[in-house]
Scaffold this motif. Structure first.
Motif, short mmCIF file in Angstrom:
data_model
loop_
_atom_site.label_atom_id
_atom_site.label_comp_id
_atom_site.label_asym_id
_atom_site.label_seq_id
_atom_site.Cartn_x
_atom_site.Cartn_y
_atom_site.Cartn_z
N THR A 1 33.28 52.90 35.96
CA THR A 1 32.17 51.94 36.07
C THR A 1 32.29 50.82 35.05
N VAL A 2 33.50 50.31 34.91
CA VAL A 2 33.73 49.18 34.00
C VAL A 2 33.37 47.90 34.73
N GLN A 3 32.63 47.04 34.07
CA GLN A 3 32.26 45.77 34.68
C GLN A 3 33.48 44.84 34.71
N PRO A 4 33.90 44.38 35.90
CA PRO A 4 35.06 43.47 35.95
C PRO A 4 34.78 42.19 35.17
N VAL A 5 35.80 41.67 34.54
CA VAL A 5 35.67 40.42 33.78
C VAL A 5 36.51 39.35 34.45
N GLU A 6 36.09 38.11 34.28
CA GLU A 6 36.82 36.99 34.86
C GLU A 6 38.12 36.76 34.10
N ASP A 7 39.18 36.39 34.86
CA ASP A 7 40.42 36.00 34.21
C ASP A 7 40.22 34.73 33.39
N ASN A 8 40.92 34.62 32.27
CA ASN A 8 41.01 33.34 31.57
C ASN A 8 42.01 32.50 32.36
N PRO A 9 41.61 31.31 32.85
CA PRO A 9 42.52 30.52 33.69
C PRO A 9 43.84 30.18 33.01
N HIS A 10 43.79 29.97 31.70
CA HIS A 10 45.03 29.64 30.97
C HIS A 10 46.00 30.83 31.02
N HIS A 11 45.47 32.02 30.76
CA HIS A 11 46.31 33.22 30.80
C HIS A 11 46.82 33.48 32.22
N ARG A 12 45.93 33.26 33.21
CA ARG A 12 46.33 33.42 34.61
C ARG A 12 47.48 32.47 34.95
N ALA A 13 47.39 31.23 34.46
CA ALA A 13 48.44 30.26 34.75
C ALA A 13 49.78 30.68 34.13
N ILE A 14 49.74 31.25 32.93
CA ILE A 14 50.97 31.73 32.30
C ILE A 14 51.60 32.83 33.15
N LEU A 15 50.76 33.78 33.57
CA LEU A 15 51.27 34.89 34.38
C LEU A 15 51.82 34.40 35.71
N ASP A 16 51.06 33.56 36.41
CA ASP A 16 51.50 33.04 37.71
C ASP A 16 52.82 32.29 37.57
#
Length: 200
Positions: A17-32
């Motif tokens: 029951t962990v509340q999902p958190v939003e991705d940091n767009p900067h980190h998402r861009a690095i991963l993508d």
């Protein structure tokens, strides 16, 4: 994380029951960008290893290899820039040189087209509203737009592959089109973009 959970991560969030958190767009861009770079490297290796019979002509194979190399060379510097750029909310320490801040971290502070479809149509208008524009030419125009495309990549960092990914949810894709200058290129049609406008 919302937007990037693996199956087991989603299951763990549900069980715990962990509340999902939003991705940091900067980190998402690095991963993508890293994953895109890895995929391009794999495709280049596969291309180099393929020595069997091929239905494509030598000229077509050269075109494919050139396009793949250009794409790879475009994505590499993007990852380097992302890795060396501060989030816009990060404060530079006293005595340190000012670093470029990242519009992905606080996109609300930067002018944004309503969608990538609107942005693409603005390039069509700039070019005189032709029926079709080659994918490479459209990307060149979109790179002049400030801000972030669909919350994923800065417009200035777009590639043909990234544009295709962003337009796929709108059911817009390239078609082989003979352009007025005689070139036959993978192109986007203006009519398809108009039909895909989110606010229609």
């Amino acid at each position: 994380m919302k937007g990037f959970p693996a199956l087991l991560d989603s299951l763990a969030d549900s069980v715990l029951t962990v509340q999902p958190v939003e991705d940091n767009p900067h980190h998402r861009a690095i991963l993508d960008t890293f994953l895109e770079l890895r995929d391009l490297d794999r495709r280049l290796l596969d291309f180099a290893a393929h020595s069997g019979p091929n239905k494509l002509s030598a000229a077509e194979l050269l075109d494919q290899l050139t396009a793949l190399l250009v794409e790879r060379m475009a994505v590499g510097p993007v990852l380097t820039r992302l890795m060396s750029t501060d989030c816009c909310c990060v404060t530079t320490k006293v005595g340190q040189p000012e670093k470029e801040h990242d519009s992905l971290s606080c996109p609300g502070q930067h002018p944004q087209p309503a969608s990538v479809v609107h942005a693409a149509l603005s390039i069509f208008r700039r070019l005189g509203d032709p029926e079709a524009v080659a994918s490479g030419d459209l990307v060149t125009g979109l790179r002049q737009i400030p801000g972030v495309a669909e919350g994923r990549w800065r417009y200035r960092d777009l590639t043909q592959s990234r544009l295709a990914q962003l337009l796929a949810p709108y059911e817009v894709s390239t078609r082989d089109v003979t352009l007025p200058d005689g070139r036959r290129r993978k192109s986007y049609r203006r009519s398809a973009l108009i039909a895909a406008l989110p606010d229609r």
